[in-house]
Design a protein around this motif. Sequence first.
Motif, mmCIF file in Angstrom:
data_model
loop_
_atom_site.group_PDB
_atom_site.id
_atom_site.type_symbol
_atom_site.label_atom_id
_atom_site.label_comp_id
_atom_site.label_asym_id
_atom_site.label_seq_id
_atom_site.Cartn_x
_atom_site.Cartn_y
_atom_site.Cartn_z
ATOM 1 N N TYR A 7 0.848 -1.197 0.000
ATOM 2 C CA TYR A 7 0.000 0.000 0.000
ATOM 3 C C TYR A 7 0.881 1.243 0.000
ATOM 4 N N ASN A 8 0.365 2.316 -0.661
ATOM 5 C CA ASN A 8 1.117 3.560 -0.558
ATOM 6 C C ASN A 8 0.994 4.065 0.876
ATOM 7 N N TRP A 9 1.878 4.971 1.254
ATOM 8 C CA TRP A 9 1.953 5.502 2.608
ATOM 9 C C TRP A 9 2.295 4.407 3.615
ATOM 10 N N SER A 10 3.168 3.497 3.205
ATOM 11 C CA SER A 10 3.577 2.427 4.119
ATOM 12 C C SER A 10 5.056 2.102 3.924
ATOM 13 N N GLU A 11 5.582 1.294 4.831
ATOM 14 C CA GLU A 11 6.956 0.814 4.704
ATOM 15 C C GLU A 11 6.918 -0.524 3.981
ATOM 16 N N VAL A 12 7.790 -0.668 3.008
ATOM 17 C CA VAL A 12 7.867 -1.886 2.210
ATOM 18 C C VAL A 12 9.198 -2.567 2.480
ATOM 19 N N ARG A 13 9.169 -3.884 2.555
ATOM 20 C CA ARG A 13 10.378 -4.692 2.680
ATOM 21 C C ARG A 13 10.361 -5.731 1.571
ATOM 22 N N LEU A 14 11.335 -5.632 0.672
ATOM 23 C CA LEU A 14 11.496 -6.591 -0.428
ATOM 24 C C LEU A 14 12.804 -7.338 -0.228
ATOM 25 N N PRO A 15 12.800 -8.658 -0.385
ATOM 26 C CA PRO A 15 14.048 -9.412 -0.225
ATOM 27 C C PRO A 15 15.137 -8.901 -1.173
ATOM 28 N N ALA A 16 16.316 -8.660 -0.620
ATOM 29 C CA ALA A 16 17.428 -8.151 -1.420
ATOM 30 C C ALA A 16 18.150 -9.265 -2.161
ATOM 31 N N ALA A 17 18.110 -10.478 -1.619
ATOM 32 C CA ALA A 17 18.768 -11.631 -2.257
ATOM 33 C C ALA A 17 20.216 -11.312 -2.629
ATOM 34 N N GLY A 18 20.902 -10.580 -1.767
ATOM 35 C CA GLY A 18 22.310 -10.272 -1.992
ATOM 36 C C GLY A 18 22.563 -9.050 -2.845
ATOM 37 N N ALA A 19 21.528 -8.452 -3.417
ATOM 38 C CA ALA A 19 21.712 -7.267 -4.259
ATOM 39 C C ALA A 19 21.994 -6.048 -3.385
ATOM 40 N N ASP A 20 22.623 -5.021 -3.985
ATOM 41 C CA ASP A 20 22.947 -3.827 -3.200
ATOM 42 C C ASP A 20 22.101 -2.608 -3.561
ATOM 43 N N SER A 21 21.289 -2.693 -4.625
ATOM 44 C CA SER A 21 20.371 -1.600 -4.937
ATOM 45 C C SER A 21 19.150 -2.151 -5.667
ATOM 46 N N LEU A 22 18.096 -1.337 -5.641
ATOM 47 C CA LEU A 22 16.819 -1.723 -6.240
ATOM 48 C C LEU A 22 16.319 -0.530 -7.042
ATOM 49 N N ALA A 23 16.055 -0.735 -8.325
ATOM 50 C CA ALA A 23 15.488 0.304 -9.182
ATOM 51 C C ALA A 23 14.015 -0.018 -9.386
ATOM 52 N N VAL A 24 13.132 0.964 -9.095
ATOM 53 C CA VAL A 24 11.685 0.740 -9.140
ATOM 54 C C VAL A 24 11.037 1.786 -10.024
ATOM 55 N N LYS A 25 10.088 1.353 -10.893
ATOM 56 C CA LYS A 25 9.387 2.273 -11.788
ATOM 57 C C LYS A 25 7.940 1.866 -11.930
ATOM 58 N N LEU A 26 7.035 2.859 -11.899
ATOM 59 C CA LEU A 26 5.619 2.655 -12.166
ATOM 60 C C LEU A 26 5.446 2.334 -13.641
ATOM 61 N N THR A 49 6.544 4.244 0.789
ATOM 62 C CA THR A 49 5.814 4.552 -0.437
ATOM 63 C C THR A 49 4.912 5.776 -0.276
ATOM 64 N N ASP A 50 5.294 6.685 0.633
ATOM 65 C CA ASP A 50 4.542 7.928 0.797
ATOM 66 C C ASP A 50 4.528 8.669 -0.537
ATOM 67 N N ASP A 51 3.384 9.171 -0.916
ATOM 68 C CA ASP A 51 3.194 9.940 -2.156
ATOM 69 C C ASP A 51 3.387 9.127 -3.440
ATOM 70 N N TRP A 52 3.553 7.820 -3.364
ATOM 71 C CA TRP A 52 3.641 7.003 -4.570
ATOM 72 C C TRP A 52 2.226 6.767 -5.082
ATOM 73 N N LEU A 53 2.066 6.730 -6.390
ATOM 74 C CA LEU A 53 0.764 6.483 -6.995
ATOM 75 C C LEU A 53 0.428 4.995 -6.969
ATOM 76 N N PRO A 54 -0.847 4.660 -6.778
ATOM 77 C CA PRO A 54 -1.239 3.257 -6.900
ATOM 78 C C PRO A 54 -0.986 2.776 -8.329
ATOM 79 N N GLY A 55 -0.700 1.502 -8.477
ATOM 80 C CA GLY A 55 -0.484 0.928 -9.799
ATOM 81 C C GLY A 55 0.511 -0.207 -9.750
ATOM 82 N N LEU A 56 0.879 -0.671 -10.929
ATOM 83 C CA LEU A 56 1.816 -1.784 -11.070
ATOM 84 C C LEU A 56 3.233 -1.231 -11.218
ATOM 85 N N TYR A 57 4.132 -1.708 -10.389
ATOM 86 C CA TYR A 57 5.531 -1.291 -10.416
ATOM 87 C C TYR A 57 6.399 -2.468 -10.828
ATOM 88 N N VAL A 58 7.444 -2.182 -11.607
ATOM 89 C CA VAL A 58 8.446 -3.186 -11.938
ATOM 90 C C VAL A 58 9.735 -2.799 -11.236
#
Length: 150
Positions: A7-26, A49-58
Motif C-alpha cells: 500500500y502507498n503511505w507504508s513501509e515496504v520490505r522486499l528481499p534483497a537476495a544479496g543485491a545492493d540496490s533496487l530500481a523501481v518504476k511505475l 511509499t509515501d506519495d507514490w501512486l497506486p499501480g503496477l511497479y516493476v
Amino acid sequence: MENLKFYNWSEVRLPAAGADSLAVKLTGTVADEVKVIDTVEADNFVFRTDDWLPGLYVYQQKTAGAVTGTGRFRLEQDLEHAAEDFDPRSTAEITLEAIDAMLANRATVQQRWVAVGGKAIGYSPISELKQWREYYREQVAAEQAQTNQE
C-alpha cells in the motif's frame, strides 16, 4: 514473478537476495522517474511509499551495477490517504454499474459518458449494451475470484 501487493503511505520490505540496490518504476508511464533504493536491513530493501501512486511497479535488483533479479508488485491505495473523490472500485465494476444504469434508464450524465469499446455508452444500442454487460460481469467475477484467493 510473484504477485506482491503493498500500500502507498507504508513501509515496504522486499528481499534483497544479496543485491545492493533496487530500481523501481511505475509501469505505463514515461515521465515518472526510476526510484533507486539502497537501504538494506536484514537482507531486505526497506523503503516508504509515501506519495507514490497506486499501480503496477516493476523493479530490478542490482549488484555492483549489474541486474541480478527482476520482479513486480502492485501498490494499492491506502484509504486513509485517498483523495476525497477516490473510487475504490475497479474499472470493470464502474463500467458494469453504468451499463446497468443505462439499461434501467436511470444513468447519470457521468455514467452515460463511460467509454465502452471506444464509444460512450449513451450512444450504444441495447443489444450492444447487453453484450458489454456480460463481458464486464465476467471481468468483475474474475476480479472477485482473484481477490478471494489472495
